[in-house]
Design an enzyme around this catalytic site. Structure first.
Site, PDB file in Angstrom:
ATOM      1  N   CYS A  45     -71.794 136.510  96.619  1.00 30.86           N
ATOM      2  CA  CYS A  45     -71.793 137.775  97.097  1.00 30.86           C
ATOM      3  C   CYS A  45     -70.414 138.091  97.777  1.00 30.86           C
ATOM      4  CB  CYS A  45     -73.022 137.930  98.235  1.00 30.86           C
ATOM      5  SG  CYS A  45     -73.422 139.488  98.590  1.00 30.86           S
TER       6      CYS A  45
ATOM      7  N   HIS B 190     -78.047 135.862  95.910  1.00 31.95           N
ATOM      8  CA  HIS B 190     -78.032 134.692  96.759  1.00 31.95           C
ATOM      9  C   HIS B 190     -79.089 133.601  96.228  1.00 31.95           C
ATOM     10  CE1 HIS B 190     -75.642 136.422  99.910  1.00 31.95           C
ATOM     11  NE2 HIS B 190     -76.233 137.535  99.589  1.00 31.95           N
TER      12      HIS B 190
ATOM     13  N   GLU C 154     -78.870 130.815  97.394  1.00 32.24           N
ATOM     14  CA  GLU C 154     -79.040 129.828  98.552  1.00 32.24           C
ATOM     15  C   GLU C 154     -80.089 130.091  99.290  1.00 32.24           C
ATOM     16  OE1 GLU C 154     -76.582 131.858  98.104  1.00 32.24           O
ATOM     17  OE2 GLU C 154     -76.054 132.762  99.880  1.00 32.24           O
TER      18      GLU C 154
END
Lengths: 79, 214
Positions: free
Chosen positions: B70, B187, B189
């Site tokens: 990002c 994302h 994660e």
């Protein structure tokens, strides 16, 4: 001296902000508009007393930070 | 991001301030998401010149691994670790929703725990995530196998509705030529624990951990 750096998206780079501004202008009744492009101006006060030196400094600032030359072009005016 | 890294490696990552210049002993540098410098001027433009970036550049030049997610991807393009730029989303709206990513190659440290062509869910949370590069650069990225992930439907097809930020060629992430630097906008994660709704992103980190401990 003051460097005035004008940064604009390069032709061919999609500019959704410009397009949104164009639509808003049309809603306000401004018809027959061509393309609308939006950019930014950064003014930097410089200690230089030589306009050519000031211009070179401002161009270096634009190349390195103020503009992303992948997607933007810039011009410098010295006042 | 720190949670995902710890979950995959079993170790807490070192958190580094942007003025740190000593990266000795580190195999992987991760530049996470956020709003560095308030996204002023351009997202990632000023963080690209933070003191730590020189050290990260040397780390990458030595063959070190770098992951930028990002804002991290924005910083990597601004710092010219990766080509192209991230523009304002085509819809002008901040996107905060699911996306699906297709893995374009599985023979890298980042994607080794996915199959090529696999599709997994990730989360979008960005206003400037539309990947742009000129035609020659895009052709080179594709020709050299440097596209990491593309935005697709859940069954792996390209479709405008699946590419909501309008990225060129639906590119969601790209590799450096040595395949050791990865930048991606979504994302992964954020999906590493069933308690938050899925573990689709965990293989990215587990694959990395496995590759780096080999």
């Amino acid at each position: 001296m003051k460097a005035i750096v004008r940064v604009m998206p390069k032709p061919g780079v999609f500019d959704p902000e410009g397009k949104a501004i164009g639509r808003a202008l049309a809603h306000l009744g401004f018809t027959n508009l061509g393309e609308v492009r939006a950019g930014k101006i950064v003014e930097v006060e410089l200690a230089a007393s030589d306009p050519e030196a000031a211009r070179r400094t401002a161009e270096a600032m634009a190349e390195q930070l103020l503009a992303n030359t992948v997607i933007e072009s810039f011009s410098v005016d010295i006042a | 991001m720190a949670i995902a890294l710890e979950r995959a490696t079993g170790r807490k990552p070192r958190l580094l301030w942007h003025r740190e210049t000593d990266l000795s002993g580190l195999d992987l540098i991760v530049i996470p998401g956020g709003f560095s410098f308030g996204d002023y001027l351009r997202a990632g433009a000023m963080a690209a010149h933070s003191p730590i970036m020189g050290a990260i550049r040397r780390h990458a030049a030595r063959g070190g691994y770098v992951l930028g997610a990002c804002n991290g991807f924005q910083i990597l393009t601004e710092a010219r670790f990766l080509p192209g730029a991230l523009l304002r989303n085509a819809s002008l709206r901040f996107l905060a929703s699911d996306c699906h990513l297709r893995v374009e190659r599985s023979d890298t440290a980042f994607t080794g725990h996915y199959q090529t062509g696999a599709v997994f869910r990730a989360l979008l949370a960005h206003g400037e995530g539309s990947y742009f590069a000129d035609g020659a650069t895009l052709d080179r990225l594709e020709g050299e196998g440097l596209v990491a992930f593309r935005y697709t439907t859940a069954d792996g097809r390209l479709a405008p509705a699946a590419n909501r930020n309008g990225s060129a060629r639906a590119i969601a992430g790209i590799f450096s030529p040595n395949l050791r630097v990865l930048g991606l906008m979504p994302h992964a994660e954020d999906l590493v624990d069933p308690v938050v709704g899925g573990t689709d992103g965990l293989p990215l980190f587990q694959g990395l951990a496995a590759a780096l401990s080999a």
